[in-house]
Design a protein around this motif. Structure first.
Motif, short mmCIF file in Angstrom:
data_model
loop_
_atom_site.label_atom_id
_atom_site.label_comp_id
_atom_site.label_asym_id
_atom_site.label_seq_id
_atom_site.Cartn_x
_atom_site.Cartn_y
_atom_site.Cartn_z
N ILE A 34 -22.34 7.62 -62.14
CA ILE A 34 -21.94 8.48 -61.04
C ILE A 34 -20.58 7.94 -60.57
O ILE A 34 -20.43 6.74 -60.37
N ILE A 35 -19.62 8.85 -60.43
CA ILE A 35 -18.28 8.46 -60.01
C ILE A 35 -17.99 9.06 -58.65
O ILE A 35 -18.14 10.27 -58.45
N GLU A 36 -17.56 8.20 -57.72
CA GLU A 36 -17.03 8.67 -56.45
C GLU A 36 -15.54 8.37 -56.48
O GLU A 36 -15.13 7.22 -56.63
N TRP A 37 -14.73 9.40 -56.36
CA TRP A 37 -13.27 9.28 -56.43
C TRP A 37 -12.71 9.70 -55.07
O TRP A 37 -12.85 10.84 -54.66
N ASN A 38 -12.13 8.74 -54.38
CA ASN A 38 -11.57 9.00 -53.04
C ASN A 38 -12.57 9.75 -52.15
O ASN A 38 -12.25 10.76 -51.54
N LYS A 39 -13.80 9.23 -52.13
CA LYS A 39 -14.90 9.71 -51.29
C LYS A 39 -15.45 11.08 -51.69
O LYS A 39 -16.11 11.73 -50.91
N GLN A 40 -15.18 11.48 -52.94
CA GLN A 40 -15.75 12.72 -53.46
C GLN A 40 -16.55 12.40 -54.72
O GLN A 40 -16.04 11.74 -55.62
N ILE A 41 -17.79 12.88 -54.76
CA ILE A 41 -18.60 12.72 -55.96
C ILE A 41 -18.09 13.70 -57.01
O ILE A 41 -17.92 14.88 -56.72
N LEU A 42 -17.84 13.20 -58.21
CA LEU A 42 -17.32 14.04 -59.29
C LEU A 42 -18.42 14.50 -60.23
O LEU A 42 -19.29 13.70 -60.59
N GLU A 43 -18.36 15.74 -60.62
CA GLU A 43 -19.21 16.24 -61.69
C GLU A 43 -18.69 15.64 -62.99
O GLU A 43 -17.48 15.45 -63.16
N LYS A 44 -19.59 15.36 -63.92
CA LYS A 44 -19.19 14.79 -65.20
C LYS A 44 -18.16 15.68 -65.90
O LYS A 44 -17.23 15.18 -66.54
N SER A 45 -18.28 16.97 -65.76
CA SER A 45 -17.35 17.90 -66.41
C SER A 45 -15.93 17.78 -65.88
O SER A 45 -14.98 18.26 -66.51
N ASN A 46 -15.75 17.12 -64.74
CA ASN A 46 -14.42 16.94 -64.16
C ASN A 46 -13.81 15.58 -64.45
O ASN A 46 -12.68 15.32 -64.03
N HIS A 47 -14.52 14.70 -65.14
CA HIS A 47 -13.99 13.36 -65.41
C HIS A 47 -12.68 13.40 -66.18
O HIS A 47 -11.78 12.62 -65.91
N ASP A 48 -12.57 14.30 -67.16
CA ASP A 48 -11.34 14.34 -67.95
C ASP A 48 -10.23 15.14 -67.28
O ASP A 48 -9.09 15.10 -67.71
N LYS A 49 -10.55 15.84 -66.20
CA LYS A 49 -9.56 16.63 -65.47
C LYS A 49 -9.03 15.93 -64.23
O LYS A 49 -8.07 16.39 -63.62
#
Length: 67
Positions: A34-49
């Motif tokens: 699970i990735i939180e990027w600048n306090k937003q949880i990212l969907e796996k489909s957005n990791h490369d975007k």
């Protein structure tokens, strides 16, 4: 580039430009994370975007099995 990962300042190579690149750099690309990027949880489909910039705050949570 310096970013914060799980509360620690980390220097990452300039070729790490996306969350996917970051996961590959740390050998986590095949793990369930699970990735939180600048306090937003990212969907796996957005990791490369999702681009990484100097000063970003990233939390990486991965699961460990065991009993």
């Amino acid at each position: 580039m310096k970013i914060e990962i799980n509360g620690e300042q980390v220097e990452i190579p300039s070729n790490c430009t996306t969350i996917t690149d970051l996961l590959v750099h740390f050998g986590l690309e095949t793990k369930i994370v699970i990735i939180e990027w600048n306090k937003q949880i990212l969907e796996k489909s957005n990791h490369d975007k999702t681009g990484i910039s100097d000063g970003d705050r990233i939390e990486i949570v991965h699961f460990v099995g065991g009993g």
